[in-house]
Scaffold this motif. Structure first.
Motif, PDB file in Angstrom:
ATOM      1  N   ILE A   1      -6.960   3.183   7.148  1.00 25.08           N
ATOM      2  CA  ILE A   1      -6.037   2.234   6.500  1.00 25.08           C
ATOM      3  C   ILE A   1      -6.422   2.026   5.045  1.00 25.08           C
ATOM      4  N   GLY A   2      -7.707   1.835   4.792  1.00 29.66           N
ATOM      5  CA  GLY A   2      -8.186   1.707   3.426  1.00 29.66           C
ATOM      6  C   GLY A   2      -7.911   0.350   2.811  1.00 29.66           C
ATOM      7  N   ARG A   3      -7.791   0.351   1.465  1.00 28.35           N
ATOM      8  CA  ARG A   3      -7.628  -0.899   0.718  1.00 28.35           C
ATOM      9  C   ARG A   3      -6.159  -1.269   0.595  1.00 28.35           C
TER      10      ARG A   3
ATOM     11  N   ILE B   1      -8.023  -6.275   0.446  1.00 29.42           N
ATOM     12  CA  ILE B   1      -8.883  -6.163   1.612  1.00 29.42           C
ATOM     13  C   ILE B   1      -8.996  -4.693   1.982  1.00 29.42           C
ATOM     14  N   ASN B   2     -10.194  -4.295   2.387  1.00 29.37           N
ATOM     15  CA  ASN B   2     -10.468  -2.909   2.745  1.00 29.37           C
ATOM     16  C   ASN B   2     -10.835  -2.828   4.224  1.00 29.37           C
TER      17      ASN B   2
ATOM     18  N   LEU C   1     -13.370  -8.082   2.451  1.00 28.42           N
ATOM     19  CA  LEU C   1     -12.515  -8.732   1.459  1.00 28.42           C
ATOM     20  C   LEU C   1     -13.111  -8.541   0.071  1.00 28.42           C
ATOM     21  N   ALA C   2     -12.251  -8.244  -0.905  1.00 30.93           N
ATOM     22  CA  ALA C   2     -12.707  -8.040  -2.273  1.00 30.93           C
ATOM     23  C   ALA C   2     -13.210  -9.347  -2.872  1.00 30.93           C
ATOM     24  N   GLU C   3     -14.006  -9.238  -3.920  1.00 28.05           N
ATOM     25  CA  GLU C   3     -14.582 -10.426  -4.557  1.00 28.05           C
ATOM     26  C   GLU C   3     -13.514 -11.313  -5.174  1.00 28.05           C
TER      27      GLU C   3
ATOM     28  N   GLY D   1       0.827  -1.199   0.000  1.00 29.40           N
ATOM     29  CA  GLY D   1       0.000   0.000   0.000  1.00 29.40           C
ATOM     30  C   GLY D   1       0.858   1.245   0.000  1.00 29.40           C
ATOM     31  N   LYS D   2       0.244   2.385   0.264  1.00 30.46           N
ATOM     32  CA  LYS D   2       0.942   3.665   0.299  1.00 30.46           C
ATOM     33  C   LYS D   2       1.555   3.896   1.672  1.00 30.46           C
TER      34      LYS D   2
END
Length: 404
Positions: free
Chosen positions: A131-133, A123-124, A116-118, A10-11
């Motif tokens: 925190i985000g995705r 994960i978001n 959780l993404a499909e 992530g960032k």
């Protein structure tokens, strides 16, 4: 319970938010511990209620997900209950009075606060920490399990990055045909272990081999100015060196334990007290480098997975007793050959392994279980208890270098 581990990307702002979430979880855990110290007859339900009080009084605590705060309170209660258990058992010496955490490296979410993404590749985190995705990178496939089976999600910070652990509610069982073999293991420092068949496994000595690099990295840390950016970079390099050694130890223990369990129906080993053995300052480093405790934990874990019998036997006089006639033949540690009047002449470790096997065959059932399941520093499948906090599991995963 299985634990799948993924490295996350992530960032820099997201990793700063993760650090803040970890510090908040540590604050909640320490505050709950202080609440238990100041008030009598406090139980785990009182600590969960106290989390709401902390969220009301401290805005930064309210930003953390409510179930993440409860998980931190459960960590505090886990230390408290362990202290109570040691007092009830009458353990000699220190009883493990709960201490305040100073350098926590993980935060745990339960069933909320994340999505959780499909495609199961990201994960978001939906709480107010920002925190985000986060992207997930790993070899495990989460498509085989339902979202409802994921009971816990942990953010674990290590020297080489941040990892996400998914605790999945499923039992791991593998069926194998009985081999009809039994084996006794005698661990040592020269050879990693010698079995009752006379086979020896070389001691890898990962710490000894990497000690030169560790010392050089430690000197670089000591030469840097405290608080400087260069010192922080040197500390990170030193942490990676320690992390590599801990992963080498675990990889060796996992592969060796799986091979032993899958090849035998009954495995007997010594019930060693490593905590007492390392008090010998002359052998402490070599004993810790051998990681006998971790090997035993994985033996017991794979014993449950493959439904094999693992027995821990009393190590007393295993090196002195003759495996042929049972007579005690006293010998010093430097004497590596067992010679008895009955004509039995064996290697010291092989003779001890035969004694361990004979004692193990006289014990019925699966004994010697710690109640501690192995950690997953390499993303391996591990076992844990559903709905419970395992501080040993977390600490072994995230505290690879206590000096950092």
């Amino acid at each position: 319970m299985l634990v799948f581990e993924f490295k996350t990307y992530g960032k820099s702002s997201q990793f700063t938010a993760i650090d803040e979430a970890i510090r908040t979880a540590q604050f909640v855990r320490n505050s709950c511990l202080r609440y238990w110290i100041d008030n009598k007859k406090v139980n785990k339900y009182d600590l969960n209620k106290y989390c709401a009080v902390l969220a009301h009084d401290f805005p930064f605590a309210d930003e953390l997900n409510s179930m993440a705060r409860q998980a931190s309170a459960e960590r505090a209660w886990s230390a408290i209950s362990r202290f109570y258990d040691n007092c009830k058992k009458g353990i000699l010496g220190k009883k493990g009075y709960p201490k305040f955490q100073k350098n926590s490296r993980s935060v745990e979410y339960k069933s909320t606060g994340w999505k959780l993404a499909e495609d199961r590749k990201s994960i978001n985190f939906t709480d107010k920490k920002g925190i985000g995705r986060l992207k997930l990178k790993g070899t495990r496939d989460l498509h085989f399990y339902q979202i409802s089976q994921i009971k816990r999600v942990r953010l674990v910070k290590r020297a080489d990055g941040v990892y996400i652990q998914f605790c999945i509610d499923v039992d791991r069982k593998e069926n194998t045909e009985p081999s009809g073999n039994t084996i006794g293991l005698d661990v040592g420092l020269k050879e990693y272990y010698t079995d009752s068949n006379g086979t020896t496994i070389e001691n890898p000595r990962f710490l000894r081999k990497g000690e030169k690099v560790l010392k050089r990295s430690a000197r670089r840390v000591s030469r840097r100015v405290r608080g400087s950016k260069n010192r922080g970079q040197a500390r990170q390099i030193l942490g990676k060196r320690h992390l590599k050694i801990s992963r080498q130890r675990k990889d060796h223990a996992v592969k060796l334990a799986r091979c032993v369990i899958s090849s035998n129906d009954v495995v007997a080993y010594e019930d060693l007290r490593i905590k007492n053995m390392v008090k010998n300052h002359c052998l402490a480093k070599s004993i810790n480098d051998a990681s006998w405790y971790q090997f035993r934990v994985w033996l017991e874990y794979f014993g449950k997975v493959f439904e094999k019998v693992t027995v821990a036997v009393n190590p007393q006089y295993t090196s002195q007793e003759c495996s042929s006639c049972g007579v005690i033949v006293k010998k010093t540690l430097s004497t590596r050959t067992h010679v008895c009047k009955c004509g039995c002449s064996l290697g010291r470790d092989e003779n001890a392994a035969k004694i361990i096997l004979s004692r193990g065959l006289g014990t019925v059932g699966h004994t010697g279980t710690f109640g501690i399941e192995p950690s997953n520093a390499l993303g391996e499948l591990t076992s844990t208890v559903a709905g419970e906090i395992l501080p040993q599991q977390v600490s072994s995963s995230i505290k690879e270098s206590p000096r950092l």
